[in-house]
Design a protein around this motif. Structure first.
Motif, mmCIF file in Angstrom:
data_model
loop_
_atom_site.group_PDB
_atom_site.id
_atom_site.type_symbol
_atom_site.label_atom_id
_atom_site.label_comp_id
_atom_site.label_asym_id
_atom_site.label_seq_id
_atom_site.Cartn_x
_atom_site.Cartn_y
_atom_site.Cartn_z
ATOM 1 N N ARG A 86 -21.818 -8.409 3.262
ATOM 2 C CA ARG A 86 -20.568 -8.828 3.906
ATOM 3 C C ARG A 86 -19.343 -8.197 3.251
ATOM 4 N NH1 ARG A 86 -21.346 -12.778 7.529
ATOM 5 N NH2 ARG A 86 -19.134 -13.347 7.522
ATOM 6 N N ARG B 253 -10.236 6.105 -0.035
ATOM 7 C CA ARG B 253 -11.014 4.869 -0.206
ATOM 8 C C ARG B 253 -11.711 4.889 -1.564
ATOM 9 N NH1 ARG B 253 -12.549 0.052 -0.742
ATOM 10 N NH2 ARG B 253 -14.564 -0.594 0.062
ATOM 11 N N SER C 295 -11.428 -17.291 11.829
ATOM 12 C CA SER C 295 -10.152 -16.652 12.159
ATOM 13 C C SER C 295 -9.066 -17.196 11.243
ATOM 14 C CB SER C 295 -9.790 -16.928 13.614
ATOM 15 O OG SER C 295 -9.082 -18.134 13.701
ATOM 16 N N VAL D 107 -11.930 -8.960 -5.942
ATOM 17 C CA VAL D 107 -11.112 -7.753 -6.132
ATOM 18 C C VAL D 107 -10.094 -7.636 -5.004
ATOM 19 C CG1 VAL D 107 -11.214 -5.222 -6.052
ATOM 20 C CG2 VAL D 107 -12.972 -6.469 -7.280
ATOM 21 N N SER D 108 -8.912 -7.128 -5.360
ATOM 22 C CA SER D 108 -7.934 -6.736 -4.337
ATOM 23 C C SER D 108 -7.264 -5.452 -4.825
ATOM 24 C CB SER D 108 -6.886 -7.835 -4.152
ATOM 25 O OG SER D 108 -5.958 -7.500 -3.137
ATOM 26 N N HIS D 109 -6.910 -4.588 -3.887
ATOM 27 C CA HIS D 109 -6.228 -3.348 -4.301
ATOM 28 C C HIS D 109 -5.234 -2.912 -3.252
ATOM 29 C CE1 HIS D 109 -9.858 -2.432 -2.153
ATOM 30 N NE2 HIS D 109 -10.610 -2.314 -3.229
HETATM 31 C C1 LIG Z 1 -12.031 -8.750 3.730
HETATM 32 C C2 LIG Z 1 -10.516 -8.761 3.646
HETATM 33 C C3 LIG Z 1 -10.055 -10.127 3.112
HETATM 34 C C4 LIG Z 1 -10.075 -7.647 2.681
HETATM 35 O O1 LIG Z 1 -8.711 -7.707 2.447
HETATM 36 P P1 LIG Z 1 -7.773 -6.395 2.428
HETATM 37 O O2 LIG Z 1 -6.369 -6.864 2.377
HETATM 38 O O3 LIG Z 1 -8.201 -5.490 3.521
HETATM 39 O O4 LIG Z 1 -8.093 -5.646 1.101
HETATM 40 P P2 LIG Z 1 -8.066 -6.099 -0.421
HETATM 41 O O5 LIG Z 1 -7.830 -4.888 -1.198
HETATM 42 O O6 LIG Z 1 -7.198 -7.287 -0.684
HETATM 43 O O7 LIG Z 1 -9.578 -6.590 -0.633
HETATM 44 C C5 LIG Z 1 -10.628 -5.691 -0.528
HETATM 45 C C6 LIG Z 1 -11.783 -6.287 -1.262
HETATM 46 O O8 LIG Z 1 -12.159 -7.504 -0.632
HETATM 47 C C7 LIG Z 1 -13.495 -7.761 -1.019
HETATM 48 N N1 LIG Z 1 -14.223 -8.215 0.139
HETATM 49 C C8 LIG Z 1 -14.463 -7.529 1.289
HETATM 50 N N2 LIG Z 1 -15.188 -8.298 2.122
HETATM 51 C C9 LIG Z 1 -15.407 -9.477 1.493
HETATM 52 C C10 LIG Z 1 -16.085 -10.660 1.849
HETATM 53 N N3 LIG Z 1 -16.707 -10.791 3.017
HETATM 54 N N4 LIG Z 1 -16.094 -11.682 0.964
HETATM 55 C C11 LIG Z 1 -15.477 -11.580 -0.232
HETATM 56 N N5 LIG Z 1 -14.804 -10.468 -0.634
HETATM 57 C C12 LIG Z 1 -14.775 -9.430 0.238
HETATM 58 C C13 LIG Z 1 -14.070 -6.459 -1.576
HETATM 59 O O9 LIG Z 1 -14.191 -6.599 -2.973
HETATM 60 C C14 LIG Z 1 -13.015 -5.449 -1.223
HETATM 61 O O10 LIG Z 1 -12.847 -4.412 -2.150
HETATM 62 P P3 LIG Z 1 -14.023 -3.336 -2.444
HETATM 63 O O11 LIG Z 1 -14.637 -2.997 -1.124
HETATM 64 O O12 LIG Z 1 -13.314 -2.218 -3.102
HETATM 65 O O13 LIG Z 1 -14.994 -4.062 -3.355
HETATM 66 C C15 LIG Z 1 -9.842 -8.482 5.033
HETATM 67 O O14 LIG Z 1 -10.182 -7.209 5.490
HETATM 68 C C16 LIG Z 1 -10.213 -9.508 6.077
HETATM 69 O O15 LIG Z 1 -11.253 -9.454 6.730
HETATM 70 N N6 LIG Z 1 -9.348 -10.469 6.284
HETATM 71 C C17 LIG Z 1 -9.546 -11.547 7.230
HETATM 72 C C18 LIG Z 1 -9.240 -12.807 6.499
HETATM 73 C C19 LIG Z 1 -9.415 -13.987 7.400
HETATM 74 O O16 LIG Z 1 -10.038 -13.940 8.432
HETATM 75 N N7 LIG Z 1 -8.862 -15.077 6.964
HETATM 76 C C20 LIG Z 1 -8.954 -16.235 7.705
HETATM 77 C C21 LIG Z 1 -9.477 -17.327 6.865
HETATM 78 S S1 LIG Z 1 -8.235 -18.404 6.355
#
Ligand SMILES: CC(C)(COP(=O)(O)OP(=O)(O)OC[C@H]1O[C@@H](n2cnc3c(N)ncnc32)[C@H](O)[C@@H]1OP(=O)(O)O)[C@@H](O)C(=O)NCCC(=O)NCCS
Length: 231
Positions: free
Chosen positions: A81, A50, A179, A94-96
């Motif tokens: 959040r 991580r 969701s 950010v995304s990784h």
């Molecule tokens: C938060 C989420 C989007 C992270 O995506 P992921 O594919 O796991 O990981 P990614 O690498 O693309 O993104 C991670 C980054 O998202 C960002 N992030 C996490 N929570 C966040 C939030 N609440 N708001 C904005 N950005 C957020 C952070 O920057 C994180 O990286 P960091 O912790 O190193 O700073 C995902 O875990 C999630 O909860 N998805 C649900 C989306 C959803 O419900 N969509 C429905 C709406 S249409």
């Protein structure tokens, strides 16, 4: 004998929603020595895997800010959040991904306080992972059924990625758990996306736009949400 760090490949993309930096570390070993001491201290609290992707994201974010000549002298930690916590006047996301030995990080940044941003990257090689059932609305599933069978995984991953970027842009505004079913996304070939919202009663529709592109084996999606919402 200490291992030699792999040379990162950096690309700068000027996208509709801001400046994007994508960095790939073939050996999965981003060097966090240039980060703020507070960021290095935070990374030290994380489990090694991580920590590596967190550092990669912050390097990409700082590179993007520097390219926009935005000076950020405080540690970029996270909101309660999970979004990157940037000073007023800057927006960023950010995304990784860790893919085998490789780490890929993407950051999207813009100046100003009027918008929140979201970015997501997905690796098209990961098409074996079927995220469809959890992610697609009934309308999206029907649309996917109409495309050629060999495109369905891609079209599903694309919609997933758009929803991840949209989530990152809207969550800091809505501050409510939503969701995958609340938004139906309709990507067009020109990179634009229509979003149809079906939000729970009492939740105001966010003013959000999304874009997508296929670039170097990555699906790259971005979203931007206005902080002032229409009633
Ligand atoms: C938060 C989420 C989007 C992270 O995506 P992921 O594919 O796991 O990981 P990614 O690498 O693309 O993104 C991670 C980054 O998202 C960002 N992030 C996490 N929570 C966040 C939030 N609440 N708001 C904005 N950005 C957020 C952070 O920057 C994180 O990286 P960091 O912790 O190193 O700073 C995902 O875990 C999630 O909860 N998805 C649900 C989306 C959803 O419900 N969509 C429905 C709406 S249409």
């Amino acid at each position: 004998m200490s291992a030699v760090a792999s040379k990162p490949e950096k690309t700068i993309l000027q996208l509709a929603h801001g400046l994007c930096v994508v960095i790939r570390w073939p050996g999965g070993d981003p060097d966090g020595s240039g980060l703020h001491p507070g960021e290095r201290a935070f990374a030290a609290t994380l489990a090694p895997r991580r920590a590596r992707i967190w550092i990669a994201g912050r390097i990409a974010l700082r590179e993007a800010l520097a390219r926009l000549r935005l000076s950020c002298e405080v540690a970029i930690l996270s909101t309660e959040r999970g979004a990157p916590l940037l000073p007023a006047g800057m927006a960023g996301s950010v995304s990784h991904k860790a893919v085998g030995d490789e780490i890929i990080a993407a950051a999207l940044v813009a100046s100003g306080s009027a918008f929140t941003l979201g970015i997501d990257i997905e690796v098209t090689e990961a098409l074996g992972v079927d995220v469809g059932k959890k992610v697609l609305t009934a309308a999206e599933s029907a649309e996917i059924e109409r495309v050629a069978p060999d495109r369905r995984r891609f079209e599903t991953l694309l919609r997933f990625s758009i929803k991840e970027a949209v989530f990152k842009a809207v969550d800091p505004i809505l501050r409510a758990k939503i969701s995958f079913q609340v938004a139906t996304v309709l990507p067009s070939n020109d990179g634009t996306v229509d979003i149809e919202w079906r939000l729970p009663p009492g939740v105001t529709r966010p003013e959000t736009e999304a874009m997508w592109k296929l670039w170097n084996g990555l699906i790259l999606t971005t979203a931007r949400s206005a902080k002032t919402r229409s009633p």
